[in-house]
Design a protein around this motif. Structure first.
Motif: not given
Length: 115
Positions: A11-22
């Protein structure tokens, strides 16, 4: 649980950052204890600073790389790997960069070559 955390961050961050959780080993402790945001680890000559990630901070840091004011920065959710399920501690894992105090496989590195 991981999907919920990623959806919340998306909701607040771009997908490239959220992908770090993977990246890295997933375990309940990591998902529950990792931050609900992202940080930049900024490496200057002889010093390391951390700032919260936002697009303005990233853009400024890229300009500071170009001008030589900073050497590089890392974007992380957690700069150190969790020791899940019998893994060695973060500083004993093969991706640990002691100079920058970052587990590199969990980060996006930005330097004069880009991000």
């Amino acid at each position: 649980m991981l999907a919920d955390k990623k959806a919340s961050l998306a909701k607040d961050y771009p997908a490239r950052l959220v992908a770090l959780l993977d990246r890295g080993t997933q375990c309940v402790a990591r998902i529950r204890q990792s931050p609900d945001g992202f940080t930049m680890v900024v490496v200057k000559k002889g010093a390391i600073d951390t700032v919260g990630w936002d697009q303005d901070n990233e853009d400024v840091s890229k300009k500071e790389i170009a001008s030589g004011d900073i050497e590089r920065f890392w974007i992380v959710n957690s700069r150190r790997a969790f020791s899940c399920e019998g893994q060695p501690s973060y500083d004993q894992q093969p991706d640990y960069n002691a100079a920058d105090d970052v587990n590199t496989s969990l980060a996006i590195k930005c330097d004069s070559g880009g991000c």
